[in-house]
Enzyme design. Structure first.
Site, PDB file in Angstrom:
ATOM      1  N   GLY A  26      29.733  22.102  23.391  1.00 50.89           N
ATOM      2  CA  GLY A  26      31.192  21.584  24.204  1.00 50.89           C
ATOM      3  C   GLY A  26      31.840  22.601  24.414  1.00 50.89           C
ATOM      4  O   GLY A  26      31.643  23.728  24.442  1.00 50.89           O
ATOM      5  N   LYS A  94      32.420  14.123  15.370  1.00 49.37           N
ATOM      6  CA  LYS A  94      31.866  14.994  16.430  1.00 49.37           C
ATOM      7  C   LYS A  94      30.997  14.131  17.311  1.00 49.37           C
ATOM      8  O   LYS A  94      30.727  13.006  16.987  1.00 49.37           O
ATOM      9  CB  LYS A  94      31.116  16.201  15.588  1.00 49.37           C
ATOM     10  CG  LYS A  94      31.949  17.156  15.080  1.00 49.37           C
ATOM     11  CD  LYS A  94      30.914  18.237  14.478  1.00 49.37           C
ATOM     12  CE  LYS A  94      29.885  18.775  15.308  1.00 49.37           C
ATOM     13  NZ  LYS A  94      30.444  19.304  16.644  1.00 49.37           N
ATOM     14  N   GLU A 103      23.421  18.694  16.304  1.00 51.18           N
ATOM     15  CA  GLU A 103      24.506  19.432  15.750  1.00 51.18           C
ATOM     16  C   GLU A 103      24.446  19.348  14.344  1.00 51.18           C
ATOM     17  O   GLU A 103      24.774  20.049  13.341  1.00 51.18           O
ATOM     18  CB  GLU A 103      25.957  18.959  16.348  1.00 51.18           C
ATOM     19  CG  GLU A 103      26.095  19.615  17.833  1.00 51.18           C
ATOM     20  CD  GLU A 103      27.414  18.842  18.157  1.00 51.18           C
ATOM     21  OE1 GLU A 103      27.874  17.956  17.790  1.00 51.18           O
ATOM     22  OE2 GLU A 103      27.956  19.609  19.337  1.00 51.18           O
TER      23      GLU A 103
END
Lengths: 225, 225
Positions: A26, A94, A103
């Site tokens: 990101g 997230k 992640e």
């Protein structure tokens, strides 16, 4: 420096020579990768190796010259990643970037997790500002809509260029709007028991610290215990 | 008739004209598909449509002329499937055939689930006779070994012709030997919360009835409530 960049730079303070570092995905994480690459070039840090959390992250790290290792061979000493929402207790949403599964695998296998965000990501309750991404297998994915609604969500299949978005693992994502998530732990458990629902962007009890970037400073939040 | 076939034939008694039927995967389920196809040919049953739980199952159903529909469009009235272990409380271990994820998605979306097995599958406690298949994403799969060990399992990566076996969803399977599973619900929950561990062959509280085939008879077990 903008607030994201400020938070990203501050995360370097938590690294030491020789560490294995989980590299998030990101825009804020990318500021961190760039800061890390500079620190490796100018000698402020040495012998850092990264574990990527997505294919785009892997490509960027290679371009920047950050040495990479496999999670299977090296568990990260620390993972530095962004978030879409952070509560005072350091629970997170997230995965708006679409990499939530990798992640989360990296985060669950890291000794520590440090979150870097700008101040707009602070919330008192999860699910107020951001939708919760929920990753589902393609087979029969439509039946998960009523399941997700039964949990209080309004799910929308994520699209990319007029087709369903496909994750690195070949799955779809439903972005689930909540009017605030009342009981994140119960939601996490219900999602966990549902076949075909792979995972969600709920990261509960994983982050140890959050570095919050403002225009002029960085604030640190540590887990309330 | 052998015991599996006997159980499969007995499952026809639970079908009615016009039903949507979840079609299981594996040798016992295949006896059921064949029995169903015969019943459709000779007019004993009409207008049955099947929802397959794996690609091999889909191929066989097509060969047999069983009309198929998509889970997304038709929730099964009943799913008929085999199992590797069945307890007196009708908790199950399934998935030695490698189709546990689709089977579980179909089962969770069926009004009823009927299990057909031969008597060798009866156990007092799960995890005594059969390993528990656990489906994991390929990314970082090696790190799940220590996680699975922490749950009391001895995991072995399933192989097929000298390579890791790959499921319909592109994942790997660890076959996990337990010396009996003490608390299946707690194990199910722990697996559910672990990123990268997609699902397991635990089917708890889903089956409504089990038809147990013997050489000379079929016994019926119903859920203790």
């Amino acid at each position: 420096m903008n607030p994201k960049q400020r938070a990203a730079e501050a995360a370097l303070d938590y690294l030491q020579d020789g560490m294995v570092v989980g590299l998030g995905t990101g825009s804020t994480a990318e500021y961190f990768h760039k800061a890390l690459a500079r620190a490796l070039t100018d000698g402020r840090l040495r012998d850092i190796r990264g574990v990527p959390t997505s294919r785009p992250c892997e490509r960027l790290a290679r371009q920047l010259g950050i040495p990479l290792v496999r999670l299977a061979d090296h568990r990260p000493d620390v993972t530095v990643d962004g978030a879409d929402e952070v509560t005072p207790g350091l629970d997170l949403i997230k995965g708006l970037g679409g990499a939530l599964l990798w992640e989360k695998i990296v985060a669950q296998n890291s000794a520590r997790m440090i979150i870097i965000v700008d101040a707009s990501k602070r919330v008192d309750r999860l699910g107020t500002r951001s939708p919760l991404p929920v990753e589902v297998v393609q087979y029969g994915h439509e039946v998960q809509v009523s399941f997700l609604r039964s949990l209080g969500a309004e799910p929308v299949l994520r699209r990319f260029e007029d087709r369903p978005f496909v994750t690195d693992e070949g799955n779809f994502i439903y972005d689930c709007r909540f009017n605030g998530i009342e009981n994140p732990a119960a939601l996490d458990a219900a999602i966990g028991l549902r076949a075909g629902v792979i995972d969600s962007g709920l990261f509960l009890g994983m982050a140890e610290r959050a570095l919050i970037g403002y225009d002029d400073r960085v604030e640190t939040m540590s887990r309330r215990s």
